[in-house]
Design an enzyme around this catalytic site. Structure first.
Site, PDB file in Angstrom:
ATOM      1  CG  ASP A 125      39.406  29.766  38.126  1.00  0.00           C
ATOM      2  OD1 ASP A 125      39.418  29.938  39.680  1.00  0.00           O
ATOM      3  OD2 ASP A 125      39.719  30.635  37.592  1.00  0.00           O
ATOM      4  CG  ASP A 144      37.479  32.992  42.382  1.00  0.00           C
ATOM      5  OD1 ASP A 144      38.685  33.801  43.008  1.00  0.00           O
ATOM      6  OD2 ASP A 144      37.670  31.980  41.548  1.00  0.00           O
TER       7      ASP A 144
END
Length: 170
Positions: A125, A144
């Site tokens: 991330d 995401d």
């Protein structure tokens, strides 16, 4: 020349899934090779930063502190969901473009994160959204984002009116 859309249904939209995977993996590679773990580069002070983080759990780091079994559980779930999305996508009709785009986005995001989970053991991330550094949304990535946009499109599709094709009665 045979009609590709007719032969493969809406699987022609898999190009969008491939694009999501390529962009997702390219951005993850870039940030992993540019930033140190948890290093922060402020883009918009008090609101937005680039921050490298690893997530061994699911969304919002759910089960991230478990002993490692969750890696394979979430990988299995992603594989099952991906197969189901491909079957759904193939069965769509020509008029279901909105739904095809939504499914392709979710599929691309799922595969992007699945790759990380299986190959690396964690999801990379790098996008950090926060409010004055006091209130932080968990870090996330392009996969995401694609999953989120696709899911919103799926939800909107459930609520949009369907044309019945019936003639108006006068």
């Amino acid at each position: 020349m045979p009609d590709m859309a007719g032969r493969f249904g809406r699987l022609a939209w898999l190009w969008l899934s491939v694009l999501v995977v390529v962009l997702d993996q390219a951005t993850k590679w870039y940030f992993e090779n540019t930033l140190e773990l948890y290093q922060q580069i402020v883009v918009i002070p008090n609101y937005f930063s680039w921050t490298l983080a690893y997530n061994t759990g699911a969304a919002f780091s759910f089960l991230a502190d478990s002993s490692g079994w969750q890696r394979w559980l979430f990988a299995l779930i992603a594989i099952v969901v991906s197969v189901a999305l491909m079957v759904w996508l193939k069965r769509l009709g020509r008029a279901d473009t909105w739904l095809a785009i939504a499914l392709a986005l979710v599929l691309g995001g799922a595969i992007g994160n699945l790759y990380d989970r299986i190959v690396l053991g964690h999801v990379i991330d790098f996008i950090a959204v926060h409010w004055h550094y006091e209130y932080r949304f968990p870090a996330f990535n392009l996969a995401d984002s694609a999953i989120t946009v696709g899911a919103i499109m799926l939800a909107l599709d459930m609520f949009k009116g369907k044309k019945t094709g019936e003639a108006a009665h006068g």
